[in-house]
Write a protein that holds these residues in place. Structure first.
Motif, PDB file in Angstrom:
ATOM      1  N   THR A 149     -19.810  37.191  20.935  1.00 31.44           N
ATOM      2  CA  THR A 149     -18.406  37.520  20.698  1.00 31.44           C
ATOM      3  C   THR A 149     -18.264  39.034  20.591  1.00 31.44           C
ATOM      4  OG1 THR A 149     -18.620  37.371  18.300  1.00 31.44           O
ATOM      5  CG2 THR A 149     -17.877  35.383  19.436  1.00 31.44           C
ATOM      6  N   SER A 150     -17.052  39.496  20.838  1.00 29.91           N
ATOM      7  CA  SER A 150     -16.767  40.921  20.668  1.00 29.91           C
ATOM      8  C   SER A 150     -16.594  41.222  19.180  1.00 29.91           C
ATOM      9  CB  SER A 150     -15.486  41.299  21.415  1.00 29.91           C
ATOM     10  OG  SER A 150     -14.355  40.816  20.711  1.00 29.91           O
ATOM     11  N   MET A 151     -16.467  42.500  18.860  1.00 25.04           N
ATOM     12  CA  MET A 151     -16.250  42.875  17.461  1.00 25.04           C
ATOM     13  C   MET A 151     -14.907  42.379  16.944  1.00 25.04           C
ATOM     14  SD  MET A 151     -15.797  46.997  18.029  1.00 25.04           S
ATOM     15  CE  MET A 151     -15.623  47.400  16.309  1.00 25.04           C
ATOM     16  N   ASP A 152     -13.989  42.011  17.853  1.00 25.89           N
ATOM     17  CA  ASP A 152     -12.699  41.440  17.475  1.00 25.89           C
ATOM     18  C   ASP A 152     -12.714  39.911  17.496  1.00 25.89           C
ATOM     19  OD1 ASP A 152     -11.389  43.954  17.156  1.00 25.89           O
ATOM     20  OD2 ASP A 152     -11.238  44.120  19.336  1.00 25.89           O
ATOM     21  N   GLY A 153     -13.892  39.316  17.741  1.00 31.74           N
ATOM     22  CA  GLY A 153     -14.021  37.859  17.720  1.00 31.74           C
ATOM     23  C   GLY A 153     -13.677  37.171  19.035  1.00 31.74           C
ATOM     24  N   ILE A 154     -13.575  37.917  20.122  1.00 32.37           N
ATOM     25  CA  ILE A 154     -13.289  37.318  21.430  1.00 32.37           C
ATOM     26  C   ILE A 154     -14.593  36.781  22.011  1.00 32.37           C
ATOM     27  CG2 ILE A 154     -12.378  37.734  23.754  1.00 32.37           C
ATOM     28  CD1 ILE A 154     -10.896  40.189  22.527  1.00 32.37           C
ATOM     29  N   PRO A 155     -14.628  35.514  22.436  1.00 27.57           N
ATOM     30  CA  PRO A 155     -15.855  34.953  23.003  1.00 27.57           C
ATOM     31  C   PRO A 155     -16.212  35.623  24.330  1.00 27.57           C
ATOM     32  CG  PRO A 155     -14.202  33.233  22.637  1.00 27.57           C
ATOM     33  CD  PRO A 155     -13.545  34.536  22.365  1.00 27.57           C
ATOM     34  N   THR A 156     -17.509  35.760  24.570  1.00 25.58           N
ATOM     35  CA  THR A 156     -17.992  36.300  25.841  1.00 25.58           C
ATOM     36  C   THR A 156     -18.421  35.145  26.750  1.00 25.58           C
ATOM     37  OG1 THR A 156     -20.314  36.466  25.173  1.00 25.58           O
ATOM     38  CG2 THR A 156     -18.877  38.347  24.644  1.00 25.58           C
ATOM     39  N   PRO A 157     -18.436  35.357  28.059  1.00 20.31           N
ATOM     40  CA  PRO A 157     -18.975  34.330  28.952  1.00 20.31           C
ATOM     41  C   PRO A 157     -20.423  33.976  28.611  1.00 20.31           C
ATOM     42  CG  PRO A 157     -17.659  35.869  30.214  1.00 20.31           C
ATOM     43  CD  PRO A 157     -17.789  36.440  28.817  1.00 20.31           C
ATOM     44  N   LEU A 158     -21.232  34.961  28.228  1.00 21.79           N
ATOM     45  CA  LEU A 158     -22.612  34.690  27.836  1.00 21.79           C
ATOM     46  C   LEU A 158     -22.646  33.781  26.612  1.00 21.79           C
ATOM     47  CD1 LEU A 158     -25.649  35.203  28.168  1.00 21.79           C
ATOM     48  CD2 LEU A 158     -25.354  37.270  26.785  1.00 21.79           C
ATOM     49  N   GLY A 159     -21.784  34.031  25.652  1.00 23.24           N
ATOM     50  CA  GLY A 159     -21.713  33.186  24.465  1.00 23.24           C
ATOM     51  C   GLY A 159     -21.332  31.759  24.809  1.00 23.24           C
ATOM     52  N   ARG A 160     -20.375  31.610  25.717  1.00 28.08           N
ATOM     53  CA  ARG A 160     -19.977  30.261  26.141  1.00 28.08           C
ATOM     54  C   ARG A 160     -21.112  29.569  26.895  1.00 28.08           C
ATOM     55  NH1 ARG A 160     -14.893  32.858  27.024  1.00 28.08           N
ATOM     56  NH2 ARG A 160     -15.217  32.914  29.263  1.00 28.08           N
ATOM     57  N   GLN A 161     -21.840  30.345  27.720  1.00 19.96           N
ATOM     58  CA  GLN A 161     -22.969  29.768  28.446  1.00 19.96           C
ATOM     59  C   GLN A 161     -24.045  29.300  27.465  1.00 19.96           C
ATOM     60  OE1 GLN A 161     -25.842  32.266  30.635  1.00 19.96           O
ATOM     61  NE2 GLN A 161     -25.337  31.033  32.442  1.00 19.96           N
ATOM     62  N   LEU A 162     -24.358  30.126  26.484  1.00 20.03           N
ATOM     63  CA  LEU A 162     -25.390  29.762  25.507  1.00 20.03           C
ATOM     64  C   LEU A 162     -24.964  28.553  24.675  1.00 20.03           C
ATOM     65  CD1 LEU A 162     -26.514  33.334  24.385  1.00 20.03           C
ATOM     66  CD2 LEU A 162     -27.799  31.704  25.809  1.00 20.03           C
ATOM     67  N   ALA A 163     -23.661  28.401  24.464  1.00 25.77           N
ATOM     68  CA  ALA A 163     -23.150  27.261  23.703  1.00 25.77           C
ATOM     69  C   ALA A 163     -23.012  26.010  24.576  1.00 25.77           C
ATOM     70  CB  ALA A 163     -21.810  27.603  23.074  1.00 25.77           C
ATOM     71  N   GLY A 164     -23.228  26.166  25.885  1.00 27.57           N
ATOM     72  CA  GLY A 164     -23.112  25.019  26.788  1.00 27.57           C
ATOM     73  C   GLY A 164     -21.677  24.647  27.098  1.00 27.57           C
ATOM     74  N   SER A 165     -20.744  25.571  26.927  1.00 28.00           N
ATOM     75  CA  SER A 165     -19.329  25.290  27.175  1.00 28.00           C
ATOM     76  C   SER A 165     -19.064  25.144  28.670  1.00 28.00           C
ATOM     77  CB  SER A 165     -18.469  26.441  26.623  1.00 28.00           C
ATOM     78  OG  SER A 165     -17.123  26.277  26.960  1.00 28.00           O
ATOM     79  N   PRO A 166     -18.227  24.171  29.074  1.00 25.17           N
ATOM     80  CA  PRO A 166     -17.940  23.979  30.489  1.00 25.17           C
ATOM     81  C   PRO A 166     -17.177  25.129  31.124  1.00 25.17           C
ATOM     82  CG  PRO A 166     -16.577  22.531  29.140  1.00 25.17           C
ATOM     83  CD  PRO A 166     -17.570  23.202  28.231  1.00 25.17           C
TER      84      PRO A 166
END
Length: 192
Positions: free
Chosen positions: A171-188
Motif C-alpha cells: 500500500t502507499s503511505m496514504d493507504g492506497i493498494p498497489t497492484p503488487l499488494g493485490r497480486q500477493l494477496a491473490g486478488s482477482p
C-alpha cells in the motif's frame, strides 16, 4: 523557453539516452494525499516508440508510484541536463504497472537487464513532451553507479524480497493498494 510536443523526437531521444538519472512524479486523487517524487538511477528506462516509454522499477522502501498509477494512471517523468547544454525534458502520460508472472511481463522484460530487486515494470503512454530551459540547474559530474541496492537485493534473496514486498510495498503511505499488494494477496483484480 518552454516548448510542447506530442511525441518524443529523435533529438529528445538522444537527450534522454545521455541522462544518468531521471525523476518520476505521481499523486493520488485525494487532495490531502501525498505527492510522490522518486529519483531513478541505473540504465532502466527504455523508449519503446515516440509515444511510449517503460522503466524497470526496482524494490524500494515504498511503492507510491504503483499505487497512484493503479488509482488514476497519472505520471510525469523528468530528465535534466547536469552536463553540457542546459535543458529540462518532461514526459506526461498515463502509466500502468506490469508485474512479474504475467504474460505482459514476459513480453516486456526482454527490453531490460533484469537487475537484482526488479519488482515491476512501469509502462507509460505519452500524451505530451515538454522541454524548458534548465538555466538554473547546476553542473554535476557523473562518477558511477551505486551498487548498494543490488547488493542489498542479492543478500535478501527471493524469499527475503518477497517478505519485504509484503511488509513495505503493498500500500502507499496514504493507504492506497498497489497492484503488487493485490497480486500477493491473490486478488482477482491484481493485474490492473
Amino acid at each position: 523557453m518552454a516548448k510542447l510536443f506530442s511525441e518524443i523526437s529523435p533529438e529528445h531521444k538522444a537527450f534522454i539516452e545521455r541522462q544518468r538519472i531521471f525523476f518520476v512524479g505521481s499523486a493520488p486523487l485525494d487532495a490531502d494525499g501525498h505527492v510522490n517524487l522518486s529519483p531513478k538511477g541505473y540504465d532502466v528506462l527504455r523508449i519503446l516508440s515516440p509515444t511510449e516509454v517503460a522503466y524497470l522499477d526496482l524494490t524500494g522502501s515504498g511503492n507510491e508510484t504503483s499505487a497512484h498509477l493503479a488509482e488514476n494512471g497519472r505520471i510525469t517523468i523528468m530528465f535534466m541536463a547536469l552536463e553540457g547544454a542546459p535543458m529540462i525534458l518532461r514526459l506526461y502520460g498515463k502509466g500502468r504497472v506490469i508485474l512479474p508472472g504475467t504474460s505482459e511481463w514476459e513480453d516486456m522484460a526482454g527490453h531490460f537487464e533484469l537487475l537484482p530487486g526488479a519488482r515491476q515494470i512501469i509502462a507509460v503512454s505519452l500524451h505530451a513532451v515538454k522541454t524548458s530551459c534548465g538555466f538554473s540547474v547546476p553542473y554535476f559530474s557523473y562518477t558511477g553507479e551505486r551498487d548498494t541496492l543490488q547488493k542489498w537485493a542479492t543478500a535478501k534473496g527471493e524469499d527475503g524480497l518477497a517478505a519485504y514486498h509484503r511488509e513495505k510495498n503493498c500500500t502507499s503511505m496514504d493507504g492506497i493498494p498497489t497492484p503488487l499488494g493485490r497480486q500477493l494477496a491473490g486478488s482477482p483484480d491484481s493485474l490492473v
